[in-house]
Write an enzyme that holds these catalytic residues in place. Structure first.
Site, PDB file in Angstrom:
ATOM      1  N   HIS A  19      43.086  37.940  42.787  1.00  0.00           N
ATOM      2  CA  HIS A  19      42.826  39.234  42.139  1.00  0.00           C
ATOM      3  C   HIS A  19      42.183  40.235  43.118  1.00  0.00           C
ATOM      4  O   HIS A  19      42.822  41.184  43.511  1.00  0.00           O
ATOM      5  CB  HIS A  19      41.960  39.100  40.879  1.00  0.00           C
ATOM      6  CG  HIS A  19      42.513  38.170  39.849  1.00  0.00           C
ATOM      7  ND1 HIS A  19      43.727  38.392  39.249  1.00  0.00           N
ATOM      8  CD2 HIS A  19      42.028  37.013  39.328  1.00  0.00           C
ATOM      9  CE1 HIS A  19      43.968  37.405  38.391  1.00  0.00           C
ATOM     10  NE2 HIS A  19      42.957  36.561  38.425  1.00  0.00           N
ATOM     11  N   GLN A  34      48.083  27.363  30.501  1.00  0.00           N
ATOM     12  CA  GLN A  34      47.992  28.621  29.753  1.00  0.00           C
ATOM     13  C   GLN A  34      49.350  29.077  29.212  1.00  0.00           C
ATOM     14  O   GLN A  34      49.415  29.983  28.378  1.00  0.00           O
ATOM     15  CB  GLN A  34      47.312  29.696  30.604  1.00  0.00           C
ATOM     16  CG  GLN A  34      45.839  29.347  30.860  1.00  0.00           C
ATOM     17  CD  GLN A  34      45.073  30.387  31.654  1.00  0.00           C
ATOM     18  OE1 GLN A  34      45.511  31.522  31.817  1.00  0.00           O
ATOM     19  NE2 GLN A  34      43.912  29.991  32.150  1.00  0.00           N
ATOM     20  N   HIS A  73      48.015  28.781  36.276  1.00  0.00           N
ATOM     21  CA  HIS A  73      47.337  27.777  35.447  1.00  0.00           C
ATOM     22  C   HIS A  73      48.379  27.349  34.416  1.00  0.00           C
ATOM     23  O   HIS A  73      48.573  28.045  33.408  1.00  0.00           O
ATOM     24  CB  HIS A  73      46.120  28.363  34.723  1.00  0.00           C
ATOM     25  CG  HIS A  73      45.160  29.096  35.610  1.00  0.00           C
ATOM     26  ND1 HIS A  73      44.272  28.457  36.436  1.00  0.00           N
ATOM     27  CD2 HIS A  73      44.950  30.420  35.801  1.00  0.00           C
ATOM     28  CE1 HIS A  73      43.543  29.361  37.087  1.00  0.00           C
ATOM     29  NE2 HIS A  73      43.938  30.552  36.725  1.00  0.00           N
ATOM     30  N   GLU A  86      37.604  39.839  39.764  1.00  0.00           N
ATOM     31  CA  GLU A  86      38.592  40.169  38.731  1.00  0.00           C
ATOM     32  C   GLU A  86      37.955  41.085  37.691  1.00  0.00           C
ATOM     33  O   GLU A  86      38.611  41.960  37.137  1.00  0.00           O
ATOM     34  CB  GLU A  86      39.107  38.884  38.063  1.00  0.00           C
ATOM     35  CG  GLU A  86      40.155  39.150  36.976  1.00  0.00           C
ATOM     36  CD  GLU A  86      40.688  37.885  36.335  1.00  0.00           C
ATOM     37  OE1 GLU A  86      40.138  36.800  36.606  1.00  0.00           O
ATOM     38  OE2 GLU A  86      41.650  37.986  35.558  1.00  0.00           O
ATOM     39  N   TYR A 126      41.984  23.065  37.182  1.00  0.00           N
ATOM     40  CA  TYR A 126      40.595  22.712  36.860  1.00  0.00           C
ATOM     41  C   TYR A 126      40.435  21.917  35.568  1.00  0.00           C
ATOM     42  O   TYR A 126      39.314  21.611  35.168  1.00  0.00           O
ATOM     43  CB  TYR A 126      39.694  23.949  36.849  1.00  0.00           C
ATOM     44  CG  TYR A 126      40.085  25.060  35.889  1.00  0.00           C
ATOM     45  CD1 TYR A 126      39.656  25.058  34.571  1.00  0.00           C
ATOM     46  CD2 TYR A 126      40.866  26.130  36.327  1.00  0.00           C
ATOM     47  CE1 TYR A 126      39.993  26.091  33.703  1.00  0.00           C
ATOM     48  CE2 TYR A 126      41.208  27.163  35.464  1.00  0.00           C
ATOM     49  CZ  TYR A 126      40.768  27.143  34.154  1.00  0.00           C
ATOM     50  OH  TYR A 126      41.116  28.162  33.319  1.00  0.00           O
ATOM     51  N   HIS A 183      36.386  27.716  41.768  1.00  0.00           N
ATOM     52  CA  HIS A 183      36.786  28.526  40.627  1.00  0.00           C
ATOM     53  C   HIS A 183      36.405  29.984  40.834  1.00  0.00           C
ATOM     54  O   HIS A 183      37.212  30.898  40.668  1.00  0.00           O
ATOM     55  CB  HIS A 183      36.183  28.019  39.313  1.00  0.00           C
ATOM     56  CG  HIS A 183      36.644  28.854  38.161  1.00  0.00           C
ATOM     57  ND1 HIS A 183      35.978  29.993  37.771  1.00  0.00           N
ATOM     58  CD2 HIS A 183      37.742  28.763  37.368  1.00  0.00           C
ATOM     59  CE1 HIS A 183      36.652  30.567  36.777  1.00  0.00           C
ATOM     60  NE2 HIS A 183      37.722  29.829  36.518  1.00  0.00           N
ATOM     61  N   ASP A 232      49.734  33.411  37.045  1.00  0.00           N
ATOM     62  CA  ASP A 232      48.392  33.253  36.485  1.00  0.00           C
ATOM     63  C   ASP A 232      48.410  32.770  35.027  1.00  0.00           C
ATOM     64  O   ASP A 232      48.607  31.592  34.773  1.00  0.00           O
ATOM     65  CB  ASP A 232      47.631  34.580  36.652  1.00  0.00           C
ATOM     66  CG  ASP A 232      46.140  34.437  36.406  1.00  0.00           C
ATOM     67  OD1 ASP A 232      45.681  33.314  36.131  1.00  0.00           O
ATOM     68  OD2 ASP A 232      45.404  35.443  36.492  1.00  0.00           O
TER      69      ASP A 232
HETATM   70 ZN   LIG Z   1      43.355  32.408  37.514  1.00  0.00          ZN
END
Ligand SMILES: [Zn+2]
Length: 454
Positions: free
Chosen positions: A270, A67, A64, A236, A127, A208, A321
């Site tokens: 995950h 992030q 992502h 996860e 997303y 998602h 991630d």
């Molecule tokens: Zn993720």
């Protein structure tokens, strides 16, 4: 992007078929794919001599990008307890306000870091579709286009995975106010997949999570999915597993197998809390699993049953991630270290009879698994695969004087600061050492996103 010059290279060693072979000639065609690779061959007069051993590139199977703007800023606890869900609330603080221009600056910087860390392809689990209030941008793909532009700028391959995101939980009918920009329906996600294009861009689809999409929508997506991988966050968090059981009577992977046609297209992100029975189900289905050990450690997710995943022969890959880690040697190191700490043993991932090197066993696993996660039929140093490679930096202080036979082990466990001197993607050199083309724009964006930071 210009067409690649046909490259004729010679390396003192290259990682071919799961081992180091000497004196290797590598020839790339003008289409950016390997034409042929020949070990035990003297250096041709017109070849470029590479200064160190050569490895294939690695797929970063779960990212992502936005992030990256949050890394280092969530490592303080100001209440009784900090966990995934409190981290997510703070992560939404960035997700709620980052603009397409800011996303492009952050992603460009991140993608340069990923190249330096030995990744030549990134799977973006995307997303952040709309404006923060949920209204589409005038250009509906503005945020996806920012990712495509960032990857193009640095020369990284991109697998764009537009994400289906419909609701805030199993028993919710819609999204929370702070999730409005994630909103997507099946036709929109399919349209976003069709629109994804660029010289080094391919695409797949993503859901998602089971909590964030209706069963019927997931089934429609599966039924209409064009070629390409299908990614989903699964198991996860134990709270998510409990929610799934309370609402469906099944654990998440059981649900996917019984209701969503779990097969080799699926990539389970995950799968930390998969039971032995679920691992067998995944193995029988051909689906892959994407492990993100750096992020899973950072978020306190828990430890997967790595020995059982490996024994079952499930395709495994790694992902950066949340971007707290941005090189694959570190992901492989964390993968085994987690197991060592939990089991009080060493070299857990090694297979003494077939591959005694932990690093080699994990590296070969993520070569195979990463190709599937990114939707490539061929990957690595072989004719027909995209001409990607990494030149190991034998001058790094951590690698000085090592025998070649142990270079891969040391790359993973001796923690070199700059593991690679050069990186090639699709026949082009893309990583002039330590060059960060977007550093200035990234710093400016960080100041905009975090007023008051230095
Ligand atoms: Zn993720």
């Amino acid at each position: 992007m210009s067409r690649a010059e046909p490259a004729l290279l010679w390396a003192p060693q290259a990682w071919l078929g799961g081992r180091w072979l000497d004196s290797v000639v590598l020839q790339a065609a003008a289409n950016g794919h390997w034409l042929h690779i020949s070990p035990h061959t003297p250096c041709p007069a017109n070849a470029t001599r590479l200064p160190g051993p050569v490895l294939p590139g690695v797929v970063n199977a779960h990212s992502h990008a936005f992030q990256r703007a949050f890394v280092g800023l969530a490592e303080r606890r100001d209440g009784e307890r900090d966990d995934f869900w409190s981290w997510r609330d703070r992560m939404y603080g960035v997700a709620a306000r980052i603009t397409p221009e800011q996303l492009q600056a952050v992603a460009t910087h991140l993608y340069a870091e990923l190249l330096a860390g030995g990744y030549t392809q990134v799977c973006e689990f995307h997303y952040l579709h709309h404006q923060p209030n949920g209204q589409p941008y005038a250009e509906p793909a503005a945020m996806a286009n920012a990712l495509v532009a960032a990857a193009h700028h640095v020369g990284l391959g991109l697998t764009l995975l537009p994400v289906l995101y419909e609701r805030s939980g199993f028993d919710a009918t819609g999204l929370r106010d702070d999730q409005q920009r994630f909103a997507s329906r099946v036709p929109q996600v399919l349209a976003m997949q069709r629109a994804a294009r660029g010289p080094l861009v391919n695409s797949g689809l993503a859901v998602h999570s089971l909590r964030a999409a209706r069963a019927r929508s997931i089934q429609r997506l599966v039924g209409s999915a064009a070629a390409g991988p299908l990614h989903i966050h699964v198991s996860e968090q134990t709270a998510e597993v409990d929610d799934c059981m309370a609402n469906t009577g099944l654990r998440p992977i059981e649900w996917l197998a019984q209701h969503a046609g779990l097969d080799a297209r699926w990539q389970l992100i995950h799968a930390t809390h998969a039971t032995p029975q679920e691992i067998d189900v995944v193995a029988a289905s051909g689906a892959g699993v994407v492990l993100c050990p750096g992020t899973e450690a950072n978020l306190g997710d828990g430890l997967c049953d790595l020995p059982r995943w490996l024994a079952a022969g499930v395709p495994l890959s790694v992902g950066s991630d949340s971007q707290v880690t941005r090189d694959w040697p570190q992901e492989l190191r964390w993968l085994d270290y987690g197991q060592r700490l939990a089991l009080r043993r060493r070299n857990v991932a090694a297979a003494p009879a077939t591959q005694p090197s932990t690093a080699a066993r994990l590296f070969d696993a993520v070569q195979r698994g990463g190709a599937g996660a990114a939707g490539f039929p061929h990957w690595g140093l072989q004719a027909g695969a995209r001409a990607d490679l990494l030149v190991v930096n034998m001058a790094d202080a951590a690698l000085l004087g090592l025998p070649t036979s142990h270079v891969l082990d040391a790359l993973v466990f001796a923690s070199p600061a700059l593991p690679f001197t050069a990186v090639m993607v699709a026949g082009r050199w893309v990583h002039p050492v330590a060059r960060m083309p977007a550093a200035t724009a990234f710093k400016a964006t960080m100041r905009d996103l975090w007023p008051g930071s230095a």
